[in-house]
Write a protein that holds these residues in place. Structure first.
Motif, PDB file in Angstrom:
ATOM      1  N   ASN A 373     -15.204 -35.051   0.730  1.00 54.23           N
ATOM      2  CA  ASN A 373     -14.130 -35.349  -0.210  1.00 54.23           C
ATOM      3  C   ASN A 373     -13.181 -36.346   0.453  1.00 54.23           C
ATOM      4  O   ASN A 373     -12.092 -35.992   0.889  1.00 54.23           O
ATOM      5  CB  ASN A 373     -13.408 -34.050  -0.584  1.00 54.23           C
ATOM      6  N   ARG A 374     -13.620 -37.573   0.532  1.00 52.58           N
ATOM      7  CA  ARG A 374     -12.835 -38.577   1.250  1.00 52.58           C
ATOM      8  C   ARG A 374     -11.836 -39.268   0.330  1.00 52.58           C
ATOM      9  O   ARG A 374     -12.177 -39.674  -0.774  1.00 52.58           O
ATOM     10  CB  ARG A 374     -13.757 -39.612   1.895  1.00 52.58           C
ATOM     11  N   LYS A 375     -10.614 -39.386   0.828  1.00 52.49           N
ATOM     12  CA  LYS A 375      -9.542 -40.058   0.112  1.00 52.49           C
ATOM     13  C   LYS A 375      -8.759 -40.907   1.100  1.00 52.49           C
ATOM     14  O   LYS A 375      -8.888 -40.746   2.313  1.00 52.49           O
ATOM     15  CB  LYS A 375      -8.618 -39.032  -0.554  1.00 52.49           C
ATOM     16  N   LYS A 376      -7.931 -41.784   0.549  1.00 48.79           N
ATOM     17  CA  LYS A 376      -7.086 -42.607   1.423  1.00 48.79           C
ATOM     18  C   LYS A 376      -6.078 -41.713   2.136  1.00 48.79           C
ATOM     19  O   LYS A 376      -5.277 -41.033   1.487  1.00 48.79           O
ATOM     20  CB  LYS A 376      -6.351 -43.679   0.614  1.00 48.79           C
ATOM     21  N   LYS A 377      -6.143 -41.704   3.451  1.00 46.57           N
ATOM     22  CA  LYS A 377      -5.274 -40.840   4.241  1.00 46.57           C
ATOM     23  C   LYS A 377      -4.668 -41.628   5.390  1.00 46.57           C
ATOM     24  O   LYS A 377      -5.249 -42.611   5.872  1.00 46.57           O
ATOM     25  CB  LYS A 377      -6.060 -39.646   4.803  1.00 46.57           C
ATOM     26  N   ASP A 378      -3.527 -41.148   5.844  1.00 41.74           N
ATOM     27  CA  ASP A 378      -2.877 -41.707   7.032  1.00 41.74           C
ATOM     28  C   ASP A 378      -3.320 -40.890   8.235  1.00 41.74           C
ATOM     29  O   ASP A 378      -2.998 -39.695   8.344  1.00 41.74           O
ATOM     30  CB  ASP A 378      -1.353 -41.655   6.867  1.00 41.74           C
ATOM     31  N   LYS A 384      -0.196 -35.612  13.347  1.00 42.52           N
ATOM     32  CA  LYS A 384       1.107 -34.930  13.428  1.00 42.52           C
ATOM     33  C   LYS A 384       1.017 -33.499  12.911  1.00 42.52           C
ATOM     34  O   LYS A 384       1.676 -32.592  13.441  1.00 42.52           O
ATOM     35  CB  LYS A 384       2.143 -35.717  12.624  1.00 42.52           C
ATOM     36  N   THR A 385       0.188 -33.290  11.881  1.00 48.14           N
ATOM     37  CA  THR A 385       0.042 -31.943  11.314  1.00 48.14           C
ATOM     38  C   THR A 385      -0.573 -30.979  12.332  1.00 48.14           C
ATOM     39  O   THR A 385      -0.199 -29.795  12.397  1.00 48.14           O
ATOM     40  CB  THR A 385      -0.840 -32.005  10.053  1.00 48.14           C
ATOM     41  N   LEU A 403       2.126 -37.237  21.946  1.00 49.82           N
ATOM     42  CA  LEU A 403       1.671 -38.128  20.880  1.00 49.82           C
ATOM     43  C   LEU A 403       2.109 -39.558  21.194  1.00 49.82           C
ATOM     44  O   LEU A 403       3.242 -39.789  21.626  1.00 49.82           O
ATOM     45  CB  LEU A 403       2.249 -37.709  19.525  1.00 49.82           C
ATOM     46  N   ASP A 404       1.196 -40.523  20.993  1.00 49.89           N
ATOM     47  CA  ASP A 404       1.506 -41.957  21.159  1.00 49.89           C
ATOM     48  C   ASP A 404       0.874 -42.681  19.969  1.00 49.89           C
ATOM     49  O   ASP A 404      -0.238 -43.196  20.059  1.00 49.89           O
ATOM     50  CB  ASP A 404       0.949 -42.471  22.495  1.00 49.89           C
ATOM     51  N   LEU A 405       1.593 -42.701  18.857  1.00 53.33           N
ATOM     52  CA  LEU A 405       1.018 -43.158  17.586  1.00 53.33           C
ATOM     53  C   LEU A 405       1.541 -44.551  17.221  1.00 53.33           C
ATOM     54  O   LEU A 405       2.735 -44.831  17.349  1.00 53.33           O
ATOM     55  CB  LEU A 405       1.354 -42.175  16.465  1.00 53.33           C
ATOM     56  N   THR A 406       0.624 -45.398  16.770  1.00 51.06           N
ATOM     57  CA  THR A 406       0.958 -46.746  16.302  1.00 51.06           C
ATOM     58  C   THR A 406       0.627 -46.840  14.819  1.00 51.06           C
ATOM     59  O   THR A 406      -0.346 -46.245  14.356  1.00 51.06           O
ATOM     60  CB  THR A 406       0.142 -47.801  17.076  1.00 51.06           C
ATOM     61  N   GLU A 407       1.429 -47.591  14.085  1.00 54.68           N
ATOM     62  CA  GLU A 407       1.190 -47.734  12.648  1.00 54.68           C
ATOM     63  C   GLU A 407      -0.200 -48.320  12.385  1.00 54.68           C
ATOM     64  O   GLU A 407      -0.560 -49.353  12.951  1.00 54.68           O
ATOM     65  CB  GLU A 407       2.253 -48.638  12.024  1.00 54.68           C
ATOM     66  N   CYS A 408      -0.972 -47.635  11.534  1.00 57.95           N
ATOM     67  CA  CYS A 408      -2.352 -48.035  11.241  1.00 57.95           C
ATOM     68  C   CYS A 408      -2.560 -48.080   9.721  1.00 57.95           C
ATOM     69  O   CYS A 408      -1.866 -47.386   8.973  1.00 57.95           O
ATOM     70  CB  CYS A 408      -3.351 -47.045  11.859  1.00 57.95           C
ATOM     71  N   LEU A 411      -7.050 -45.032   5.817  1.00 58.62           N
ATOM     72  CA  LEU A 411      -8.503 -44.941   5.914  1.00 58.62           C
ATOM     73  C   LEU A 411      -9.004 -43.937   4.882  1.00 58.62           C
ATOM     74  O   LEU A 411      -8.279 -43.010   4.479  1.00 58.62           O
ATOM     75  CB  LEU A 411      -8.932 -44.494   7.308  1.00 58.62           C
ATOM     76  N   TYR A 412     -10.255 -44.102   4.460  1.00 62.23           N
ATOM     77  CA  TYR A 412     -10.887 -43.117   3.591  1.00 62.23           C
ATOM     78  C   TYR A 412     -11.417 -41.993   4.472  1.00 62.23           C
ATOM     79  O   TYR A 412     -12.391 -42.168   5.198  1.00 62.23           O
ATOM     80  CB  TYR A 412     -12.010 -43.751   2.777  1.00 62.23           C
ATOM     81  N   LEU A 413     -10.753 -40.837   4.423  1.00 66.97           N
ATOM     82  CA  LEU A 413     -11.073 -39.735   5.325  1.00 66.97           C
ATOM     83  C   LEU A 413     -11.208 -38.431   4.544  1.00 66.97           C
ATOM     84  O   LEU A 413     -10.548 -38.222   3.522  1.00 66.97           O
ATOM     85  CB  LEU A 413      -9.961 -39.568   6.378  1.00 66.97           C
ATOM     86  N   ASP A 414     -12.073 -37.571   5.077  1.00 64.55           N
ATOM     87  CA  ASP A 414     -12.111 -36.172   4.642  1.00 64.55           C
ATOM     88  C   ASP A 414     -11.191 -35.421   5.602  1.00 64.55           C
ATOM     89  O   ASP A 414     -11.528 -35.205   6.765  1.00 64.55           O
ATOM     90  CB  ASP A 414     -13.545 -35.629   4.710  1.00 64.55           C
ATOM     91  N   GLU A 415     -10.010 -35.057   5.130  1.00 62.83           N
ATOM     92  CA  GLU A 415      -8.977 -34.525   6.029  1.00 62.83           C
ATOM     93  C   GLU A 415      -9.453 -33.270   6.768  1.00 62.83           C
ATOM     94  O   GLU A 415      -9.193 -33.108   7.962  1.00 62.83           O
ATOM     95  CB  GLU A 415      -7.709 -34.208   5.226  1.00 62.83           C
ATOM     96  N   LYS A 416     -10.184 -32.376   6.075  1.00 64.53           N
ATOM     97  CA  LYS A 416     -10.645 -31.142   6.727  1.00 64.53           C
ATOM     98  C   LYS A 416     -11.578 -31.461   7.897  1.00 64.53           C
ATOM     99  O   LYS A 416     -11.488 -30.859   8.959  1.00 64.53           O
ATOM    100  CB  LYS A 416     -11.353 -30.245   5.704  1.00 64.53           C
ATOM    101  N   GLU A 417     -12.475 -32.435   7.674  1.00 62.02           N
ATOM    102  CA  GLU A 417     -13.416 -32.782   8.741  1.00 62.02           C
ATOM    103  C   GLU A 417     -12.698 -33.448   9.915  1.00 62.02           C
ATOM    104  O   GLU A 417     -13.005 -33.166  11.084  1.00 62.02           O
ATOM    105  CB  GLU A 417     -14.507 -33.700   8.194  1.00 62.02           C
TER     106      GLU A 417
END
Length: 529
Positions: A373-378, A384-385, A403-408, A411-417
């Motif tokens: 179930n892939r959707k556009k995700k950050d 962070k979650t 954490l060392d996060l850069t703005e990206c 992406l189309y991601l399956d959040e659970k996976e």
């Protein structure tokens, strides 16, 4: 009027009163009157000035007027100067005849008439000025002629240089054209040149004819894509059914094309625009990989068969233990049917069945055709979650999660996976470290790919372990199933991502690279898997 603008007139007489009389008559702002009292002095003055006329007394001591005139006429620089002899009336006939022989122009007889003298001198001055004007014009014309000649010579030199440059450029263009023709015709790839204006086929190489089955004569009147090129995601008109599509540069895009006989083949398409003979065109190149794809499919099939055997043995081993426990208690319960079984026995059997079910569930997670179930995700938001959960786990063992996060881009991601992937690798990293260790979750962009890096400060992974990492049922943990990292690799594959592992004595980094092509178009699992 300045001195250099005045006309010079030479008056030669050995008597001062005669010179004064001449000066009085000829006095003018337009004349520069120069006096000489002897022939010798007159010759010196001739060397210093350019005279319009010379008034020369005949009878002088030393060099007389005739001798002076003869010397003046013999010199090239002064032979043009007109000479007027001044002579007495008593010897006029003698002087006139002699004067003509020595180059005299005219005569004035003493005592002279001022009006006649002035008019004669003025006449010679006018002649001199006319000559000066003519000489000046001639000089200007000569100068202009020289300048024109120089310009002509420069122009000729420029033409010669430009001609050489054009010849050199033409030769280089000819060599370049010959090289292009050789590369074009002898390339093992299918190459075609199409016009951007009307999309007709300008030229195709031998490989294109050989693979497609078409002859160039058949393409002369066609403007459509005869190969019916499709991308691996089903996108049509990749090669450009419109001029706008043709102008888009493509590099090694996986496509399928259809030959004249209807055979569907695999290829990598690249396109580039170019101007050929003044006409905007697109050059398309297809690298045929049909045989390679077939080979990869066969190798993949054999790998799956081999993996099935290994996994069957692993599953049998892992599930046999809980099944044996449950079987033993069930047999015991059968033999003692009149006695109720203790609750701890029943709970133990339930736990063993849950364990077997968990192993089967993890095994199913490895399936590459698993529904997603892939959707556009950050990606940063997902990290962070999970940060509080990982930090809590770390704090219990005196460890740190950073954490060392850069703005990206999204992406189309399956959040659970992705959460499962981060947790599996993150928890492995925490377990690998001693107290005071640091786990760092980092995101950034590299080579147009979105990168998730999970790094620990543990002792690193041994070479023999690294070679088998990700293999199902391979584990170094006493109670591990060996499916955690195998599931991570499976999740990465479904997301068109790659996992790189860098390890040393200072720690280990898992680098997950999400391709930019996955940013806009969610794709299904790798078709070769």
């Amino acid at each position: 009027m300045s001195a250099h603008e005045k006309v010079a007139i030479l008056m030669v007489d050995d008597r001062p009163e005669n010179l004064m009389a001449l000066e009085a008559v000829l006095d003018s702002e337009h004349y520069l009157l120069v006096s000489a009292k002897s022939g010798e002095e007159a010759l010196k003055k001739v060397l210093q000035y350019d005279f319009a006329v010379i008034l020369l007394d005949v009878q002088m001591p030393g060099i007389n007027g005739f001798e002076t005139a003869e010397i003046i006429k013999q010199r090239k620089s002064s032979c043009h100067i007109p000479i007027i002899f001044i002579t007495a009336l008593s010897k006029a006939n003698e002087h006139v005849s002699t004067g003509y022989l020595t180059g005299a122009i005219d005569y004035i007889f003493k005592p002279f008439n001022p009006i006649i003298l002035r008019s004669k001198v003025e006449a010679f001055v006018q002649i001199y000025r006319k000559q000066q004007e003519i000489e000046e014009k001639n000089s200007q014309l000569e100068k202009q002629s020289v300048e024109l000649q120089e310009k002509q010579n420069n122009l000729e030199n420029i033409v010669i240089e430009k001609t050489k440059e054009l010849l050199k450029a033409n030769e280089e263009l000819k060599v370049s054209h010959e090289r292009f023709q050789k590369i074009f015709q002898l390339s093992p790839n299918l190459m075609a040149i199409r016009s951007l204006a009307d999309q007709r086929y300008v030229d195709v190489n031998q490989s294109w004819i050989q693979f497609s089955g078409y002859q160039f004569e058949e393409l002369a009147a066609l403007t459509n894509d005869v190969l019916a090129i499709h991308s691996d995601t089903g996108e049509q008109n990749v090669a450009g059914a419109s001029p706008k599509d043709l102008q888009v540069g493509i590099y090694n895009k996986e496509i399928t094309y259809v030959t004249k006989k209807g055979e569907r083949r695999e290829g990598l398409l690249s396109t580039e625009t170019a101007t050929i003979n003044g006409e905007p065109c697109v050059i398309s190149t297809i690298t045929d990989i049909t045989e390679l794809v077939d080979l990869e499919k066969e190798v993949s099939r054999l790998d799956r068969l081999n993996l099935v055997g290994e996994m069957a043995a692993g599953i049998a081993h892992e599930i046999r233990n809980p099944m044996t426990t449950v079987l033993g208690f069930l047999q015991l319960a059968k033999n003692q049917s009149h006695h109720p079984q203790p609750e701890e026995y029943i709970n133990l059997m339930i736990d063993e069945l849950h364990r077997a079910n968990g192993i089967i569930t993890e095994f199913l997670t490895l399936a590459k055709d698993k529904a997603n179930n892939r959707k556009k995700k950050d990606l940063n938001e997902i990290v962070k979650t999970l940060h509080p959960l990982l930090r809590a786990e770390a704090l219990m063992n005196n460890k740190v999660v950073l954490l060392d996060l850069t703005e990206c881009p999204l992406l189309y991601l399956d959040e659970k996976e992705i959460r499962q992937l981060i947790l599996n690798i993150g928890l492995n990293g925490l377990e690998a470290m001693e107290a005071n260790g640091t786990l760092t979750l980092k995101t950034y962009i590299s080579n147009e790919n979105v990168i998730l890096e999970i790094a620990d400060t543990g002792p690193g992974i041994k070479k023999e372990v690294l070679e088998n990492i990700g293999t199902p049922f391979f584990t170094t943990k006493d109670e591990g199933t060996g499916l955690g990292l195998a599931i991570c690799y499976s999740i990465a594959s479904r997301h068109c991502a790659n996992i790189d592992v860098k390890t040393s004595e200072k720690g280990t980094s898992f680098i997950i690279s999400f391709q930019q092509t996955a940013v806009e178009t969610p794709q299904v699992a790798n078709r070769l898997s």
